[in-house]
Scaffold this motif. Sequence first.
Motif, PDB file in Angstrom:
ATOM      1  N   LYS A  76      42.613 -36.411  56.725  1.00 15.27           N
ATOM      2  CA  LYS A  76      43.570 -36.942  55.741  1.00 15.27           C
ATOM      3  C   LYS A  76      43.082 -38.251  55.127  1.00 15.27           C
ATOM      4  O   LYS A  76      43.792 -38.851  54.329  1.00 15.27           O
ATOM      5  CB  LYS A  76      44.937 -37.151  56.396  1.00 15.27           C
ATOM      6  CG  LYS A  76      45.599 -35.865  56.854  1.00 15.27           C
ATOM      7  CD  LYS A  76      46.993 -36.140  57.424  1.00 15.27           C
ATOM      8  CE  LYS A  76      47.670 -34.833  57.830  1.00 15.27           C
ATOM      9  NZ  LYS A  76      49.018 -35.071  58.389  1.00 15.27           N
ATOM     10  N   ASN A  77      41.895 -38.688  55.561  1.00  8.96           N
ATOM     11  CA  ASN A  77      41.318 -39.932  55.027  1.00  8.96           C
ATOM     12  C   ASN A  77      42.260 -41.122  55.235  1.00  8.96           C
ATOM     13  O   ASN A  77      42.380 -42.003  54.367  1.00  8.96           O
ATOM     14  CB  ASN A  77      41.006 -39.775  53.536  1.00  8.96           C
ATOM     15  CG  ASN A  77      39.663 -40.365  53.167  1.00  8.96           C
ATOM     16  OD1 ASN A  77      38.749 -40.438  53.979  1.00  8.96           O
ATOM     17  ND2 ASN A  77      39.540 -40.790  51.913  1.00  8.96           N
ATOM     18  N   THR A  78      42.909 -41.152  56.386  1.00  9.55           N
ATOM     19  CA  THR A  78      43.961 -42.141  56.638  1.00  9.55           C
ATOM     20  C   THR A  78      43.878 -42.656  58.069  1.00  9.55           C
ATOM     21  O   THR A  78      43.543 -41.907  58.989  1.00  9.55           O
ATOM     22  CB  THR A  78      45.346 -41.508  56.407  1.00  9.55           C
ATOM     23  OG1 THR A  78      45.423 -41.020  55.059  1.00  9.55           O
ATOM     24  CG2 THR A  78      46.459 -42.526  56.617  1.00  9.55           C
ATOM     25  N   ALA A  79      44.174 -43.925  58.229  1.00 13.08           N
ATOM     26  CA  ALA A  79      44.305 -44.533  59.540  1.00 13.08           C
ATOM     27  C   ALA A  79      45.741 -45.017  59.713  1.00 13.08           C
ATOM     28  O   ALA A  79      46.462 -45.214  58.726  1.00 13.08           O
ATOM     29  CB  ALA A  79      43.330 -45.690  59.696  1.00 13.08           C
ATOM     30  N   TYR A  80      46.132 -45.198  60.968  1.00 15.16           N
ATOM     31  CA  TYR A  80      47.519 -45.560  61.267  1.00 15.16           C
ATOM     32  C   TYR A  80      47.571 -46.693  62.289  1.00 15.16           C
ATOM     33  O   TYR A  80      46.643 -46.884  63.073  1.00 15.16           O
ATOM     34  CB  TYR A  80      48.269 -44.349  61.839  1.00 15.16           C
ATOM     35  CG  TYR A  80      48.205 -43.120  60.962  1.00 15.16           C
ATOM     36  CD1 TYR A  80      47.243 -42.143  61.176  1.00 15.16           C
ATOM     37  CD2 TYR A  80      49.101 -42.942  59.914  1.00 15.16           C
ATOM     38  CE1 TYR A  80      47.173 -41.011  60.368  1.00 15.16           C
ATOM     39  CE2 TYR A  80      49.046 -41.816  59.106  1.00 15.16           C
ATOM     40  CZ  TYR A  80      48.075 -40.864  59.337  1.00 15.16           C
ATOM     41  OH  TYR A  80      48.006 -39.754  58.536  1.00 15.16           O
ATOM     42  N   LEU A  81      48.696 -47.396  62.283  1.00 13.89           N
ATOM     43  CA  LEU A  81      48.975 -48.375  63.326  1.00 13.89           C
ATOM     44  C   LEU A  81      50.430 -48.197  63.726  1.00 13.89           C
ATOM     45  O   LEU A  81      51.337 -48.509  62.948  1.00 13.89           O
ATOM     46  CB  LEU A  81      48.728 -49.802  62.828  1.00 13.89           C
ATOM     47  CG  LEU A  81      48.876 -50.875  63.899  1.00 13.89           C
ATOM     48  CD1 LEU A  81      47.746 -50.750  64.936  1.00 13.89           C
ATOM     49  CD2 LEU A  81      48.861 -52.278  63.277  1.00 13.89           C
ATOM     50  N   GLN A  82      50.636 -47.662  64.920  1.00 16.02           N
ATOM     51  CA  GLN A  82      51.992 -47.527  65.477  1.00 16.02           C
ATOM     52  C   GLN A  82      52.331 -48.822  66.192  1.00 16.02           C
ATOM     53  O   GLN A  82      51.609 -49.225  67.108  1.00 16.02           O
ATOM     54  CB  GLN A  82      52.062 -46.347  66.438  1.00 16.02           C
ATOM     55  CG  GLN A  82      53.406 -46.172  67.100  1.00 16.02           C
ATOM     56  CD  GLN A  82      54.497 -45.777  66.129  1.00 16.02           C
ATOM     57  OE1 GLN A  82      54.289 -44.932  65.266  1.00 16.02           O
ATOM     58  NE2 GLN A  82      55.673 -46.393  66.248  1.00 16.02           N
ATOM     59  N   MET A  83      53.411 -49.444  65.767  1.00 17.68           N
ATOM     60  CA  MET A  83      53.801 -50.732  66.330  1.00 17.68           C
ATOM     61  C   MET A  83      55.158 -50.589  67.005  1.00 17.68           C
ATOM     62  O   MET A  83      56.159 -50.282  66.337  1.00 17.68           O
ATOM     63  CB  MET A  83      53.859 -51.795  65.226  1.00 17.68           C
ATOM     64  CG  MET A  83      52.561 -51.908  64.433  1.00 17.68           C
ATOM     65  SD  MET A  83      52.561 -53.299  63.285  1.00 17.68           S
ATOM     66  CE  MET A  83      53.904 -52.826  62.200  1.00 17.68           C
ATOM     67  N   ASN A  84      55.192 -50.792  68.301  1.00 18.81           N
ATOM     68  CA  ASN A  84      56.427 -50.719  69.074  1.00 18.81           C
ATOM     69  C   ASN A  84      56.750 -52.076  69.671  1.00 18.81           C
ATOM     70  O   ASN A  84      55.891 -52.954  69.737  1.00 18.81           O
ATOM     71  CB  ASN A  84      56.277 -49.681  70.191  1.00 18.81           C
ATOM     72  CG  ASN A  84      56.017 -48.283  69.669  1.00 18.81           C
ATOM     73  OD1 ASN A  84      56.476 -47.908  68.592  1.00 18.81           O
ATOM     74  ND2 ASN A  84      55.269 -47.501  70.429  1.00 18.81           N
ATOM     75  N   SER A  85      57.982 -52.219  70.118  1.00 21.66           N
ATOM     76  CA  SER A  85      58.418 -53.469  70.759  1.00 21.66           C
ATOM     77  C   SER A  85      58.034 -54.683  69.919  1.00 21.66           C
ATOM     78  O   SER A  85      57.488 -55.663  70.438  1.00 21.66           O
ATOM     79  CB  SER A  85      57.810 -53.576  72.166  1.00 21.66           C
ATOM     80  OG  SER A  85      58.168 -52.466  72.954  1.00 21.66           O
ATOM     81  N   LEU A  86      58.348 -54.609  68.667  1.00 16.86           N
ATOM     82  CA  LEU A  86      57.943 -55.671  67.745  1.00 16.86           C
ATOM     83  C   LEU A  86      58.631 -56.989  68.065  1.00 16.86           C
ATOM     84  O   LEU A  86      59.793 -57.017  68.506  1.00 16.86           O
ATOM     85  CB  LEU A  86      58.226 -55.251  66.311  1.00 16.86           C
ATOM     86  CG  LEU A  86      57.187 -54.269  65.734  1.00 16.86           C
ATOM     87  CD1 LEU A  86      57.741 -53.543  64.524  1.00 16.86           C
ATOM     88  CD2 LEU A  86      55.910 -54.996  65.385  1.00 16.86           C
ATOM     89  N   LYS A  87      57.900 -58.066  67.842  1.00 12.42           N
ATOM     90  CA  LYS A  87      58.379 -59.415  68.107  1.00 12.42           C
ATOM     91  C   LYS A  87      58.349 -60.223  66.813  1.00 12.42           C
ATOM     92  O   LYS A  87      57.556 -59.918  65.904  1.00 12.42           O
ATOM     93  CB  LYS A  87      57.469 -60.093  69.141  1.00 12.42           C
ATOM     94  CG  LYS A  87      57.324 -59.339  70.444  1.00 12.42           C
ATOM     95  CD  LYS A  87      56.321 -60.040  71.352  1.00 12.42           C
ATOM     96  CE  LYS A  87      56.153 -59.291  72.670  1.00 12.42           C
ATOM     97  NZ  LYS A  87      55.172 -59.974  73.558  1.00 12.42           N
TER      98      LYS A  87
END
Length: 129
Positions: A76-87
């Motif tokens: 998909k020519n795409t990168a991701y960043l899953q961000m949990n427990s954000l501060k």
Amino acid sequence: QLQFVESGGGLVQPGGSLRLSCAASGFTLDYYAIGWFRQAPGKEREGVSCISSMGGNTHYADSVKGRFTISRDNAKNTAYLQMNSLKPEDTAVYYCAADRKGIFTVQTLCLNPRLANYWGQGTQVTVSS
């Protein structure tokens, strides 16, 4: 024009989650290590997480270990960043960029944003109640 297009940012409460996307425009991601970087007001740009071209190696800043997950889908020519427990301290403009030369380790890329190329416009992440 060769660049990334970031999306997925927004306003979220502390403890919440967001998933950022980074789509390559004008080039194919397959051969490049990718990094997510962020810059908060008044601070230098810092590496958040980086991933090798085939996804086998990753690096995370100590401040996000255990909370963020980087991934990529070369089809998909795409990168991701899953961000949990954000501060609140995660509040920043998030950018993605690549190691155009293909010679840096993911740790080197993350620790040296100046080595990266194809910067996008970024996506704002605000963590606030």
